[in-house]
Design a protein around this motif. Structure first.
Motif, PDB file in Angstrom:
ATOM      1  N   PHE A  29       0.818  -1.199   0.000  1.00 42.47           N
ATOM      2  CA  PHE A  29       0.000   0.000   0.000  1.00 42.47           C
ATOM      3  C   PHE A  29       0.854   1.252   0.000  1.00 42.47           C
ATOM      4  CE2 PHE A  29      -4.090  -1.930   0.659  1.00 42.47           C
ATOM      5  CZ  PHE A  29      -3.799  -3.128   1.288  1.00 42.47           C
ATOM      6  N   SER A  30       0.335   2.289  -0.671  1.00 41.48           N
ATOM      7  CA  SER A  30       1.071   3.548  -0.712  1.00 41.48           C
ATOM      8  C   SER A  30       1.116   4.213   0.649  1.00 41.48           C
ATOM      9  CB  SER A  30       0.407   4.490  -1.715  1.00 41.48           C
ATOM     10  OG  SER A  30       0.410   3.928  -2.996  1.00 41.48           O
ATOM     11  N   MET A  31       0.014   4.171   1.345  1.00 40.13           N
ATOM     12  CA  MET A  31      -0.107   4.867   2.629  1.00 40.13           C
ATOM     13  C   MET A  31      -0.623   3.885   3.661  1.00 40.13           C
ATOM     14  SD  MET A  31       0.194   7.969   4.026  1.00 40.13           S
ATOM     15  CE  MET A  31       0.142   8.970   2.526  1.00 40.13           C
ATOM     16  N   MET A  32      -0.007   3.876   4.818  1.00 46.63           N
ATOM     17  CA  MET A  32      -0.510   3.060   5.919  1.00 46.63           C
ATOM     18  C   MET A  32      -0.639   3.929   7.152  1.00 46.63           C
ATOM     19  SD  MET A  32       1.263  -0.665   5.391  1.00 46.63           S
ATOM     20  CE  MET A  32       0.074  -1.452   6.476  1.00 46.63           C
ATOM     21  N   GLY A  33      -1.575   3.595   8.006  1.00 48.60           N
ATOM     22  CA  GLY A  33      -1.804   4.440   9.158  1.00 48.60           C
ATOM     23  C   GLY A  33      -2.455   3.712  10.318  1.00 48.60           C
ATOM     24  N   TRP A  34      -2.671   4.484  11.359  1.00 50.35           N
ATOM     25  CA  TRP A  34      -3.326   3.991  12.566  1.00 50.35           C
ATOM     26  C   TRP A  34      -4.468   4.929  12.941  1.00 50.35           C
ATOM     27  CZ3 TRP A  34      -2.079  -0.639  14.725  1.00 50.35           C
ATOM     28  CH2 TRP A  34      -0.855  -1.211  14.366  1.00 50.35           C
ATOM     29  N   PHE A  35      -5.574   4.332  13.341  1.00 51.63           N
ATOM     30  CA  PHE A  35      -6.706   5.043  13.886  1.00 51.63           C
ATOM     31  C   PHE A  35      -7.031   4.425  15.247  1.00 51.63           C
ATOM     32  CE2 PHE A  35      -8.471   7.608  10.339  1.00 51.63           C
ATOM     33  CZ  PHE A  35      -7.619   7.199   9.337  1.00 51.63           C
ATOM     34  N   ARG A  36      -7.839   5.104  16.036  1.00 49.28           N
ATOM     35  CA  ARG A  36      -8.278   4.533  17.299  1.00 49.28           C
ATOM     36  C   ARG A  36      -9.716   4.927  17.579  1.00 49.28           C
ATOM     37  NH1 ARG A  36      -4.485   8.156  21.420  1.00 49.28           N
ATOM     38  NH2 ARG A  36      -5.588  10.152  21.133  1.00 49.28           N
ATOM     39  N   GLN A  37     -10.376   4.089  18.356  1.00 47.04           N
ATOM     40  CA  GLN A  37     -11.766   4.327  18.704  1.00 47.04           C
ATOM     41  C   GLN A  37     -11.970   4.011  20.173  1.00 47.04           C
ATOM     42  OE1 GLN A  37     -14.637   2.332  16.217  1.00 47.04           O
ATOM     43  NE2 GLN A  37     -16.228   3.788  16.787  1.00 47.04           N
ATOM     44  N   ALA A  38     -12.278   5.057  20.933  1.00 48.70           N
ATOM     45  CA  ALA A  38     -12.573   4.898  22.353  1.00 48.70           C
ATOM     46  C   ALA A  38     -14.060   4.572  22.521  1.00 48.70           C
ATOM     47  CB  ALA A  38     -12.215   6.177  23.103  1.00 48.70           C
ATOM     48  N   PRO A  39     -14.437   3.990  23.640  1.00 53.68           N
ATOM     49  CA  PRO A  39     -15.843   3.641  23.867  1.00 53.68           C
ATOM     50  C   PRO A  39     -16.749   4.861  23.742  1.00 53.68           C
ATOM     51  CG  PRO A  39     -14.467   2.586  25.502  1.00 53.68           C
ATOM     52  CD  PRO A  39     -13.573   3.512  24.740  1.00 53.68           C
ATOM     53  N   GLY A  40     -17.787   4.731  22.943  1.00 53.49           N
ATOM     54  CA  GLY A  40     -18.747   5.806  22.788  1.00 53.49           C
ATOM     55  C   GLY A  40     -18.294   6.951  21.901  1.00 53.49           C
ATOM     56  N   LYS A  41     -17.125   6.794  21.270  1.00 50.50           N
ATOM     57  CA  LYS A  41     -16.615   7.881  20.430  1.00 50.50           C
ATOM     58  C   LYS A  41     -16.404   7.397  19.006  1.00 50.50           C
ATOM     59  CE  LYS A  41     -14.370  10.543  24.086  1.00 50.50           C
ATOM     60  NZ  LYS A  41     -13.126  11.255  24.500  1.00 50.50           N
ATOM     61  N   GLU A  42     -16.239   8.350  18.099  1.00 49.29           N
ATOM     62  CA  GLU A  42     -15.979   8.004  16.718  1.00 49.29           C
ATOM     63  C   GLU A  42     -14.515   7.594  16.537  1.00 49.29           C
ATOM     64  OE1 GLU A  42     -19.241  10.933  14.530  1.00 49.29           O
ATOM     65  OE2 GLU A  42     -17.102  11.269  14.267  1.00 49.29           O
ATOM     66  N   ARG A  43     -14.293   6.811  15.502  1.00 48.13           N
ATOM     67  CA  ARG A  43     -12.917   6.434  15.170  1.00 48.13           C
ATOM     68  C   ARG A  43     -12.165   7.677  14.710  1.00 48.13           C
ATOM     69  NH1 ARG A  43     -12.165   0.934  11.837  1.00 48.13           N
ATOM     70  NH2 ARG A  43     -13.716   0.434  13.445  1.00 48.13           N
ATOM     71  N   GLU A  44     -10.938   7.838  15.234  1.00 49.67           N
ATOM     72  CA  GLU A  44     -10.175   9.038  14.917  1.00 49.67           C
ATOM     73  C   GLU A  44      -8.783   8.684  14.422  1.00 49.67           C
ATOM     74  OE1 GLU A  44      -9.690  11.409  18.426  1.00 49.67           O
ATOM     75  OE2 GLU A  44      -8.357   9.960  19.399  1.00 49.67           O
ATOM     76  N   PHE A  45      -8.260   9.576  13.612  1.00 53.35           N
ATOM     77  CA  PHE A  45      -6.922   9.431  13.044  1.00 53.35           C
ATOM     78  C   PHE A  45      -5.862   9.567  14.125  1.00 53.35           C
ATOM     79  CE2 PHE A  45      -3.609   9.732   9.962  1.00 53.35           C
ATOM     80  CZ  PHE A  45      -2.734  10.703  10.423  1.00 53.35           C
ATOM     81  N   VAL A  46      -4.829   8.745  14.018  1.00 56.05           N
ATOM     82  CA  VAL A  46      -3.686   8.822  14.933  1.00 56.05           C
ATOM     83  C   VAL A  46      -2.413   9.198  14.175  1.00 56.05           C
ATOM     84  CG1 VAL A  46      -2.208   7.562  16.545  1.00 56.05           C
ATOM     85  CG2 VAL A  46      -4.687   7.152  16.536  1.00 56.05           C
ATOM     86  N   ALA A  47      -2.061   8.407  13.160  1.00 53.08           N
ATOM     87  CA  ALA A  47      -0.828   8.659  12.425  1.00 53.08           C
ATOM     88  C   ALA A  47      -0.871   7.937  11.086  1.00 53.08           C
ATOM     89  CB  ALA A  47       0.388   8.186  13.227  1.00 53.08           C
ATOM     90  N   ALA A  48      -0.087   8.431  10.132  1.00 51.44           N
ATOM     91  CA  ALA A  48       0.017   7.789   8.827  1.00 51.44           C
ATOM     92  C   ALA A  48       1.408   7.998   8.271  1.00 51.44           C
ATOM     93  CB  ALA A  48      -1.036   8.341   7.866  1.00 51.44           C
ATOM     94  N   ILE A  49       1.796   7.096   7.363  1.00 49.63           N
ATOM     95  CA  ILE A  49       3.129   7.160   6.766  1.00 49.63           C
ATOM     96  C   ILE A  49       3.044   6.781   5.303  1.00 49.63           C
ATOM     97  CG2 ILE A  49       3.662   4.759   7.423  1.00 49.63           C
ATOM     98  CD1 ILE A  49       6.566   5.744   7.959  1.00 49.63           C
TER      99      ILE A  49
END
Length: 122
Positions: A29-49
């Motif tokens: 893949f050209s771009m890979m990244g990490w997201f996270r989702q806390a309980p009761g919250k939307e999934r959010e961006f963390v980092a990408a490379i």
């Protein structure tokens, strides 16, 4: 068949460190990244490379504490997380994009791992 498999989650005390790994198979893949989702919250961006590793993006909340990197030979991306905070408790997802331009947008990532739980105790 494309697969992203995360590992490295767990329980850690506030101020501690963890390293997540995500092994990709089936394609690169050209771009890979990490997201996270806390309980009761939307999934959010963390980092990408980017593919070359020359371009990285971080959410403001993790800058200077988290580092994303990738190993082409292993088709693996890593997330080194230092100085973890209790608000970092979430399920962390590896994601991959075929786009070659830097992106932090969730819809731009078409492949996802199953997620790994990180719990940061205070």
């Amino acid at each position: 068949q494309v697969q992203l498999v995360e590992s490295g989650g767990g329980l850690v005390q506030a101020g501690g460190s963890l390293r997540l790994s995500c092994a990709a198979s089936g394609r690169t893949f050209s771009m890979m990244g990490w997201f996270r989702q806390a309980p009761g919250k939307e999934r959010e961006f963390v980092a990408a490379i980017s593919w070359s590793g020359g371009s990285t993006n971080y959410a403001d909340s993790v800058k200077r504490r988290f580092t994303i990197s990738r190993d082409h030979a292993k088709n693996t991306v890593y997330l080194q997380m230092n100085s973890l905070k209790p608000e970092g408790t979430a399920v962390y997802y590896c994601a991959a994009s075929v786009l070659s331009i830097p992106t932090m947008r969730l819809p731009d990532f078409g492949s996802w791992g199953q997620g790994t739980q990180i719990t940061v105790s205070s």
